[in-house]
Design a protein around this motif. Structure first.
Motif, PDB file in Angstrom:
ATOM      1  N   LEU A  38       0.844  -1.187   0.000  1.00 24.95           N
ATOM      2  CA  LEU A  38       0.000   0.000   0.000  1.00 24.95           C
ATOM      3  C   LEU A  38       0.882   1.240   0.000  1.00 24.95           C
ATOM      4  O   LEU A  38       1.706   1.421   0.887  1.00 24.95           O
ATOM      5  N   GLY A  39       0.728   2.068  -1.023  1.00 21.09           N
ATOM      6  CA  GLY A  39       1.530   3.287  -1.131  1.00 21.09           C
ATOM      7  C   GLY A  39       1.372   3.877  -2.518  1.00 21.09           C
ATOM      8  O   GLY A  39       0.479   3.484  -3.281  1.00 21.09           O
ATOM      9  N   THR A  40       2.218   4.815  -2.862  1.00 19.23           N
ATOM     10  CA  THR A  40       2.224   5.337  -4.228  1.00 19.23           C
ATOM     11  C   THR A  40       2.818   4.281  -5.155  1.00 19.23           C
ATOM     12  O   THR A  40       3.496   3.348  -4.699  1.00 19.23           O
ATOM     13  N   ILE A  41       2.585   4.428  -6.446  1.00 13.28           N
ATOM     14  CA  ILE A  41       3.181   3.477  -7.389  1.00 13.28           C
ATOM     15  C   ILE A  41       4.699   3.531  -7.274  1.00 13.28           C
ATOM     16  O   ILE A  41       5.378   2.495  -7.334  1.00 13.28           O
ATOM     17  N   HIS A  42       5.250   4.722  -7.058  1.00  7.03           N
ATOM     18  CA  HIS A  42       6.695   4.849  -6.893  1.00  7.03           C
ATOM     19  C   HIS A  42       7.178   4.070  -5.669  1.00  7.03           C
ATOM     20  O   HIS A  42       8.179   3.348  -5.724  1.00  7.03           O
ATOM     21  N   SER A  43       6.475   4.227  -4.542  1.00  7.59           N
ATOM     22  CA  SER A  43       6.924   3.549  -3.323  1.00  7.59           C
ATOM     23  C   SER A  43       6.762   2.043  -3.425  1.00  7.59           C
ATOM     24  O   SER A  43       7.577   1.282  -2.897  1.00  7.59           O
ATOM     25  N   ILE A  44       5.727   1.584  -4.122  1.00  6.09           N
ATOM     26  CA  ILE A  44       5.541   0.145  -4.315  1.00  6.09           C
ATOM     27  C   ILE A  44       6.652  -0.406  -5.215  1.00  6.09           C
ATOM     28  O   ILE A  44       7.218  -1.466  -4.946  1.00  6.09           O
ATOM     29  N   CYS A  45       6.973   0.314  -6.283  1.00  2.00           N
ATOM     30  CA  CYS A  45       8.083  -0.106  -7.154  1.00  2.00           C
ATOM     31  C   CYS A  45       9.393  -0.141  -6.372  1.00  2.00           C
ATOM     32  O   CYS A  45      10.212  -1.053  -6.544  1.00  2.00           O
ATOM     33  N   LEU A  46       9.596   0.849  -5.517  1.00  2.00           N
ATOM     34  CA  LEU A  46      10.813   0.909  -4.709  1.00  2.00           C
ATOM     35  C   LEU A  46      10.882  -0.293  -3.777  1.00  2.00           C
ATOM     36  O   LEU A  46      11.947  -0.890  -3.593  1.00  2.00           O
ATOM     37  N   ARG A  47       9.770  -0.668  -3.207  1.00  2.00           N
ATOM     38  CA  ARG A  47       9.736  -1.846  -2.323  1.00  2.00           C
ATOM     39  C   ARG A  47      10.072  -3.114  -3.100  1.00  2.00           C
ATOM     40  O   ARG A  47      10.840  -3.961  -2.625  1.00  2.00           O
ATOM     41  N   ILE A  48       9.522  -3.245  -4.301  1.00  6.59           N
ATOM     42  CA  ILE A  48       9.817  -4.427  -5.120  1.00  6.59           C
ATOM     43  C   ILE A  48      11.305  -4.481  -5.464  1.00  6.59           C
ATOM     44  O   ILE A  48      11.927  -5.543  -5.431  1.00  6.59           O
ATOM     45  N   LEU A  49      11.886  -3.317  -5.761  1.00  9.77           N
ATOM     46  CA  LEU A  49      13.324  -3.267  -6.053  1.00  9.77           C
ATOM     47  C   LEU A  49      14.149  -3.646  -4.838  1.00  9.77           C
ATOM     48  O   LEU A  49      15.128  -4.405  -4.949  1.00  9.77           O
ATOM     49  N   GLU A  50      13.774  -3.139  -3.673  1.00  9.92           N
ATOM     50  CA  GLU A  50      14.538  -3.434  -2.462  1.00  9.92           C
ATOM     51  C   GLU A  50      14.445  -4.916  -2.097  1.00  9.92           C
ATOM     52  O   GLU A  50      15.409  -5.508  -1.622  1.00  9.92           O
ATOM     53  N   GLU A  51      13.291  -5.509  -2.337  1.00 10.45           N
ATOM     54  CA  GLU A  51      13.108  -6.930  -2.010  1.00 10.45           C
ATOM     55  C   GLU A  51      13.849  -7.842  -2.980  1.00 10.45           C
ATOM     56  O   GLU A  51      14.117  -9.006  -2.667  1.00 10.45           O
ATOM     57  N   ASN A  52      14.182  -7.328  -4.153  1.00  7.02           N
ATOM     58  CA  ASN A  52      14.836  -8.149  -5.177  1.00  7.02           C
ATOM     59  C   ASN A  52      16.070  -7.449  -5.726  1.00  7.02           C
ATOM     60  O   ASN A  52      16.415  -7.594  -6.895  1.00  7.02           O
ATOM     61  N   ARG A  53      16.764  -6.719  -4.857  1.00  5.76           N
ATOM     62  CA  ARG A  53      17.845  -5.846  -5.306  1.00  5.76           C
ATOM     63  C   ARG A  53      18.967  -6.609  -5.999  1.00  5.76           C
ATOM     64  O   ARG A  53      19.606  -6.094  -6.924  1.00  5.76           O
ATOM     65  N   GLU A  54      19.201  -7.857  -5.581  1.00  2.07           N
ATOM     66  CA  GLU A  54      20.309  -8.612  -6.167  1.00  2.07           C
ATOM     67  C   GLU A  54      20.097  -8.905  -7.651  1.00  2.07           C
ATOM     68  O   GLU A  54      21.037  -9.280  -8.359  1.00  2.07           O
ATOM     69  N   PHE A  55      18.867  -8.719  -8.157  1.00  2.00           N
ATOM     70  CA  PHE A  55      18.577  -8.945  -9.574  1.00  2.00           C
ATOM     71  C   PHE A  55      18.628  -7.641 -10.378  1.00  2.00           C
ATOM     72  O   PHE A  55      18.277  -7.629 -11.554  1.00  2.00           O
ATOM     73  N   THR A  56      19.025  -6.555  -9.726  1.00  2.00           N
ATOM     74  CA  THR A  56      19.068  -5.258 -10.404  1.00  2.00           C
ATOM     75  C   THR A  56      20.503  -4.729 -10.394  1.00  2.00           C
ATOM     76  O   THR A  56      21.397  -5.341  -9.821  1.00  2.00           O
ATOM     77  N   ARG A  57      20.698  -3.554 -10.976  1.00  2.00           N
ATOM     78  CA  ARG A  57      22.011  -2.904 -10.959  1.00  2.00           C
ATOM     79  C   ARG A  57      22.291  -2.245  -9.618  1.00  2.00           C
ATOM     80  O   ARG A  57      23.394  -1.767  -9.369  1.00  2.00           O
ATOM     81  N   LEU A  58      21.301  -2.212  -8.741  1.00  5.99           N
ATOM     82  CA  LEU A  58      21.401  -1.438  -7.506  1.00  5.99           C
ATOM     83  C   LEU A  58      22.193  -2.196  -6.434  1.00  5.99           C
ATOM     84  O   LEU A  58      22.099  -3.413  -6.316  1.00  5.99           O
ATOM     85  N   LYS A  59      22.942  -1.429  -5.669  1.00  6.46           N
ATOM     86  CA  LYS A  59      23.638  -1.951  -4.496  1.00  6.46           C
ATOM     87  C   LYS A  59      22.931  -1.429  -3.253  1.00  6.46           C
ATOM     88  O   LYS A  59      22.057  -0.583  -3.341  1.00  6.46           O
ATOM     89  N   LYS A  60      23.358  -1.918  -2.086  1.00  5.47           N
ATOM     90  CA  LYS A  60      22.792  -1.391  -0.846  1.00  5.47           C
ATOM     91  C   LYS A  60      22.996   0.121  -0.774  1.00  5.47           C
ATOM     92  O   LYS A  60      23.924   0.662  -1.335  1.00  5.47           O
ATOM     93  N   ASN A  61      22.131   0.781  -0.019  1.00  7.54           N
ATOM     94  CA  ASN A  61      22.268   2.217   0.242  1.00  7.54           C
ATOM     95  C   ASN A  61      22.177   3.067  -1.023  1.00  7.54           C
ATOM     96  O   ASN A  61      22.811   4.107  -1.124  1.00  7.54           O
ATOM     97  N   PHE A  62      21.395   2.597  -2.002  1.00  2.00           N
ATOM     98  CA  PHE A  62      21.266   3.405  -3.209  1.00  2.00           C
ATOM     99  C   PHE A  62      20.538   4.709  -2.877  1.00  2.00           C
ATOM    100  O   PHE A  62      19.818   4.833  -1.892  1.00  2.00           O
TER     101      PHE A  62
END
Length: 953
Positions: A85-109
């Motif tokens: 529950l949140g904005t589309i941006h915050s929901i996308c951010l949560r999905i990225l954080e939960e699956n960060r190892e599959f993205t270009r992102l590192k911790k503390n992005f």
């Protein structure tokens, strides 16, 4: 209030796609709350199976509060974190954080806001100017800041429309080609800095779901019901993400009003809501129209229905609006004129006087009990005439709340701060020019601020401040060694002096009385943001002049030009004691008893360029929808429909009729308004407006979130510190000790998650060092502080020591970094917890401290504090998950020789006592009780507010 027939249909239609067209004041949020309640109570759907996307964070918080209260009435537990529950941006951010190892992102992005993003481009603009054909895109003589602004627009458009970069780069159109090359470089810059902007949050989420079907499948298995609010304001990429998350079930409920689509300039497309039913085969999409208005007087509804009906919404056989009529509810409404005009007479230029006398008349008739019952809505509150009206009212003791009026740098407290910094860096007037004839208009503002500050310094009560400023100015002018501070450090030292300290001693926390204190808080954020963007921690002899000129000539100048909003209360959109001056966009979703709509001198204006047309015709994924040449009319009509429909009891159209401009006049109101405006009666000729009942402003009811470490711990340590950092939101200067602990904890989290994935073989020294290094490199980018090499080695040693003591046995690790929340009667309790397997199917809680094990007798108070923190976690776990907690541990990673554990048995009575204490502290926070008996001197040396507190003793 119960559900009406259409609302009930919207609530009970749960399977398959559903379009809810929700007109203004039709109980949309109430319907959404009941729909969620129905899914959980009648269909036995778990909260984790539901996704609800809102347009703003505030709307999300209100929905969380109302849903939790509704479920609480029936004794149904609800975990906020389980529901997406949140904005589309915050929901996308949560999905990225939960699956960060599959993205270009590192911790503390890092997530950049719009200013950060433009400044990010500005700092690298020379790199972009070297790319093919970029001069065609941004112009030959464009300033660096303007060039960054232009690039920002096109880069965000590429993300929002998911344009093909290769196709752009291969274009024969030089500008299109330039966009492709710029976007490619921008993506590399983002990767190098481990950063995201608002648009690429969605883009990264989209590619995560597209390129990793297993993750999309997992989310489809979890998310069975989707509800998307304000669907008319979604863009291309958001629509794609929503349908991917909808999976095979396609239980997608979208809610919105095509007549209130306002965000085309942000990439939103009205086609998403108008074409939604066509996305599904065989007319399987149900449609419910909520057209019964519970907000407005019938005459107001009749007026804005007439506004929409007088316009032509068809083009070549297509109709670009759902054909609907809003109806008034059956409740009784007082008779009287509820739509009037309050305008300056032709040729008299008396608009401000008319508005003022109208407001005074309403008050004297007893219709107004609080100025906040009145809201003025404009296309822009930065317009000179709007600012003049606000000043006119304030000079006559009608306070105005206008946080987006671009007045921040006009406030006396901010001008004094700028003047103080000018005084503290006397070399600036000599070094600010980069060439002989260089000139910036902002220098006049700075010099004026310096004169105003100088006037204050000459007063006898400011002699101590004068001496302090002279001492530091001399040091800065001929700096010979590194300081231990930069801009933010100086700012906090200035707060000890009465000239600034007095602004912090507001009588209350309402928006009007606390504005000066909150502006100082905002200035602290400006300074820490500059230091973050420039990796600045201290002044050095080699760099001080560069940092000064960069701060004044670039950073502060861009903020002044671009405007900066003052504080806006998230809970109270219409602060007591003030009339509100808002933009129409800002008012969306709100309601006010009396609405005064201005900006009647505006006409529809073209919002797109030739390059927009080229991109839409040749590079977008879909054919153009609305005819481009008509969009300016559609957007204009929708904008004012939204404004008119905010009014509950009285709608006022207001302008200076036939505005004088130079030697001539301009027809006001303009042609789009004339027909309806001419039917209105002036307030001076309508006596029965005083028969209307003017309602009070609906109070916000948002439950705040509190955690032990971020809130209770801070408050118990020092309630004054809580007031400054949590309530007023001052931005602290970072501390190195926090970085050390975070680094150790994050690397242990990497180890635990590797074990939970069944990858124990990867928990070896080389990988641990790599995880540690990655965490450190990204932490220092985010926190702007560094650890000495020996300190880094000490932190790594603690991690390796922890791994060694586990003897390669990780079977006890159950869950790592579990986010959990519990909705209580007056607030939401949150925490992040590590769990290990206990005996007899119980769980045990473990918390890590990156220090040596203390003397349990001498440090009994500290241990009691840590124990209470663990008790809060135990309470959360048992209340929310049903697990039984058997033990609670603290693990000291800095302990080398003895047992690193301190273990507590779970004591239910002690836990209940701790939670009762938590409840009492939250009540003190909500009551704004920040009094303290004694200062916690042990903590004062690390607190930025110590200078202020020292002088208050």
């Amino acid at each position: 209030m119960g559900l009406n027939l259409k609302q009930r249909k919207a609530v009970e239609t749960t399977e398959g796609p559903l379009l809810i067209i929700a007109g203004p004041g039709s109980g949309k949020t109430f319907t959404l709350v009941e729909r969620i309640h129905n899914l959980i109570t009648n269909k036995n759907i778990s909260a984790e199976n539901i996704l609800v996307a809102t347009f703003t964070e505030k709307a999300a918080q209100e929905l969380i509060t109302r849903v939790s209260n509704r479920l609480q009435e029936e004794g149904i537990p609800f975990n906020v974190n389980e529901m997406y529950l949140g904005t589309i941006h915050s929901i996308c951010l949560r999905i990225l954080e939960e699956n960060r190892e599959f993205t270009r992102l590192k911790k503390n992005f890092i997530v950049m806001d719009q200013f950060d993003q433009q400044y990010f481009l500005y700092q690298r603009i020379y790199d972009y100017k070297q790319l093919p054909d970029v001069v065609d895109l941004i112009g030959h003589n464009t300033s660096r800041w303007k060039a960054a602004e232009l690039l920002l627009k096109w880069i965000n458009k590429v993300s929002e429309e998911i344009l093909d970069i290769k196709q752009l780069k291969n274009s024969s159109n030089p500008k299109v080609k330039a966009i492709g090359y710029c976007y490619e470089l921008y993506q590399q810059h983002l990767k190098d800095e481990n950063a995201l902007d608002f648009s690429t949050i969605q883009l990264e989420a989209y590619y995560l779901l597209k390129n990793h079907p297993q993750i999309n499948d997992q989310l489809n298995e979890k998310l069975h019901y989707l509800m998307i609010d304000e669907y008319q304001d979604t863009n291309t990429i958001q629509e794609k993400i929503i349908f991917m998350l909808g999976g095979k079930l396609q239980n997608i409920c979208v809610v919105g009003d095509d007549d209130q689509g306002l965000y085309r300039f942000r990439g939103a497309t009205i086609r998403n809501i108008l074409e939604f039913p066509k996305k599904f085969k065989d007319k399987t999409c149900e449609r419910v129209e909520l057209s019964l208005n519970y907000r407005s007087h019938p005459s107001i509804i009749e007026f804005y229905n007439g506004w929409m009906n007088q316009h032509n919404w068809s083009y070549k056989g297509k109709y670009f609006r759902y054909n609907k009529q809003i109806e008034a509810s059956q409740r009784e409404h007082p008779k009287g004129k509820s739509v009037i005009k309050v305008s300056g007479s032709d040729g008299l230029n008396n608009w401000e006087e008319e508005v003022y006398e109208f407001l005074i008349a309403l008050r004297e008739e007893g219709k107004l009990t609080d100025w906040n019952q009145v809201a003025f809505l404009f296309q822009s509150v930065k317009n000179n005439k709007v600012i003049a009206l606000a000043n006119y009212l304030e000079e006559r003791n009608i306070p105005v709340y206008s946080p987006r009026s671009n007045m921040f740098f006009e406030r006396h407290e901010i001008r004094l701060l700028i003047g103080a910094f000018m005084f503290l860096f006397p070399q600036f007037p000599h070094i600010r020019k980069w060439k002989e004839d260089a000139y910036l208009p902002e220098w006049e503002l700075y010099d004026q601020c310096l004169r105003e500050f100088g006037t204050e310094l000459r007063k006898s009560e400011n002699q101590t401040l004068l001496e302090w400023c002279r001492l530091h100015a001399r040091e800065h002018m001929g700096l010979t060694k590194n300081t231990d501070y930069s801009f933010a450090g100086l700012f906090y030292q200035l707060l000890q002096f009465n000239l600034f300290k007095n602004y912090l001693e507001q009588g209350s926390y309402n928006v009007r009385d606390s504005r000066s204190a909150r502006n100082l808080s905002l200035f602290s954020k400006i300074l820490t943001k500059f230091e973050y963007l420039h990796r600045l921690t201290v002044f050095t002899p080699e760099t001080i002049n560069y940092q000064i000129t960069t701060f004044f000539n670039h950073f502060l100048r861009f903020l002044i030009n671009g405007g900066i909003n003052e504080y806006e209360d998230k809970d109270e959109y219409a602060p007591s004691g003030c009339v509100s001056f808002l933009t129409i966009h800002q008012s969306k979703g709100l309601e006010f008893p009396i609405v005064v709509v201005g900006s009647l001198d505006k006409t529809p204006t073209k919002q797109y360029s030739e390059l927009d047309e080229v991109l839409q015709d040749k590079y977008y994924h879909k054919e153009p929808f609305e005819p481009l040449e008509y969009t300016k009319y559609y957007d204009f009509w929708r904008l004012y429909y939204t404004a008119f429909s905010r009014a509950q009891n009285l709608l006022v159209l207001s302008c200076q009729e036939n505005l004088s401009i130079g030697q001539g006049t301009r027809n006001v109101p303009t042609k789009p308004f004339v027909d309806l405006y001419d039917t209105l009666t002036s307030w001076r000729q309508v006596n029965n407006i005083y028969n209307l009942d003017i309602e009070k402003v609906r109070k916000g009811s948002i439950k705040r979130e509190y955690s032990f470490t971020s809130h209770i711990n801070v408050f118990e340590t020092c309630a004054l510190q809580y007031n400054f950092y949590k309530e007023l939101n001052f931005s602290p200067v970072r501390q190195g000790a926090t970085l050390f602990g975070t680094l150790v904890h994050q690397t242990i989290e990497d180890i635990h998650k590797s074990a939970l994935r069944g990858e124990e073989d990867k928990i070896i020294k080389g990988n641990i060092e790599e995880w540690f290094s990655a965490n450190y490199n990204n932490l220092i980018k985010k926190e702007r502080i560094f650890l000495a090499p020996q300190t880094q080695r000490a932190a790594l040693k603690q991690v390796l020591q922890y791994v060694k003591k586990q003897n390669n046995n990780w079977t006890h690790i159950r869950e790592a970094e579990v986010d959990i929340s519990l909705v209580k009667e007056n607030y939401i309790l949150k925490g992040t917890i590590d769990l290990i397997q206990g005996k007899d199917n119980t769980v045990e809680i473990i918390d890590f401290k990156s220090e040596k094990k203390p003397d349990l007798v001498k440090e009994a108070d500290m241990m009691y504090h840590y124990k209470r923190q663990l008790e809060v976690y135990a309470y959360l776990i048992e209340e929310r998950t049903g697990y039984q907690v058997s033990k609670m541990h603290i693990y000291y990673t800095g302990e080398e020789h003895s047992n690193p554990y301190v273990t507590f048995s779970k004591d239910t009575s002690a836990i209940n006592q701790t939670i009762s204490t938590f409840d009492r502290i939250v009540k003190r926070i909500e009551d704004k009780d920040f009094t303290i008996k004694n200062r916690p001197t042990r903590h004062c040396r690390n607190c930025d507010m110590r200078f202020y507190c020292n002088e208050n003793e």
